[in-house]
Design a protein around this motif. Sequence first.
Motif, short mmCIF file in Angstrom:
data_model
loop_
_atom_site.label_atom_id
_atom_site.label_comp_id
_atom_site.label_asym_id
_atom_site.label_seq_id
_atom_site.Cartn_x
_atom_site.Cartn_y
_atom_site.Cartn_z
N TYR A 58 -2.08 -4.99 -73.44
CA TYR A 58 -3.07 -4.03 -73.92
C TYR A 58 -3.67 -3.27 -72.74
N GLN A 106 -3.16 -0.61 -79.06
CA GLN A 106 -2.52 -1.56 -79.97
C GLN A 106 -1.53 -2.48 -79.25
N GLN A 160 -10.92 -10.76 -82.68
CA GLN A 160 -9.52 -10.38 -82.87
C GLN A 160 -9.04 -10.91 -84.21
N LYS A 161 -8.77 -10.00 -85.11
CA LYS A 161 -8.18 -10.37 -86.40
C LYS A 161 -6.67 -10.46 -86.25
N GLY A 177 -2.99 -9.99 -86.00
CA GLY A 177 -2.14 -8.81 -85.90
C GLY A 177 -2.82 -7.57 -85.37
N GLU A 178 -4.07 -7.69 -84.95
CA GLU A 178 -4.82 -6.53 -84.46
C GLU A 178 -5.21 -6.70 -83.00
N ALA A 179 -5.59 -5.59 -82.39
CA ALA A 179 -6.13 -5.63 -81.04
C ALA A 179 -7.56 -6.18 -81.07
N LYS A 237 -11.54 -6.38 -80.60
CA LYS A 237 -12.60 -5.39 -80.79
C LYS A 237 -13.86 -5.90 -80.13
N GLU A 286 -14.70 -11.08 -94.27
CA GLU A 286 -14.01 -10.23 -93.29
C GLU A 286 -14.26 -10.68 -91.85
N ALA A 313 -11.44 -14.51 -88.08
CA ALA A 313 -10.87 -13.96 -86.86
C ALA A 313 -10.95 -15.01 -85.77
#
Lengths: 115, 107
Positions: free
Chosen positions: A95, A107, B38-39, B41-43, B45, B81, B84
């Motif tokens: 990243y 991403q 971090q969830k 499959g995601e970057a 945050k 939600e 994570a």
Amino acid sequence: EVQLVESGGGLVQPGRSLKLSCLASGFTFSNYGMNWIRQAPGKGLEWVASISSSSSYIYYADTVKGRFTISRDNAKNTLYLQMTSLRSEDTALYYCAAGGVMDAWGQGASVTVSS
Amino acid sequence: DIQMTQSPSVLSASVGDRVTLNCKASQNINKYLNWYQQKLGEAPKLLIYNTNNLQTGIPSRFSGSGSGTDYTLTISSLQPEDVATYFCFQHNSWPLTFGSGTKLEIK
């Protein structure tokens, strides 16, 4: 909207080289330090390297020092990571992240080092 | 190098619970501590920067506190939600280091 888009990942043999790019938009790229962070499959986050806004200051993790080179082209709004002498343990999602507090992330670009 | 130790590694809680995640540095990091979510499959945050500053757009149920070597991330009322993995990160000194993460699950 701030956007960071990594590219250049792929499958590479051990000992070979690869160069990642991170194209930035939506902010004044030349005003911000930039970072590379990686995440091996199923593992946590590892800071790799950082570069100041004018490239005056550069720092590396010991695990990549001497093999990886971080650089930037402010005219092209692009951050780079040149990776040489790649090892299997460098396999990860790479990243790029913007700023000292890393408040924006791309991403990721996948790098697999395998024969 | 500064080692960052997060606890617990896995936390299971119910919706509406108050949840506290811990991060301990091996030496004083002068409140230069960020929290990332971090969830799957995601970057990652950014949630909180410099111990207790809420990043723009992050819900107010997230808060951070701490000083010296001990820091916490609190979710005042857990929402579905929020499932994570949460990472702490010190940017007080080089090399920069992340904690190993706390995986937050819903009971």
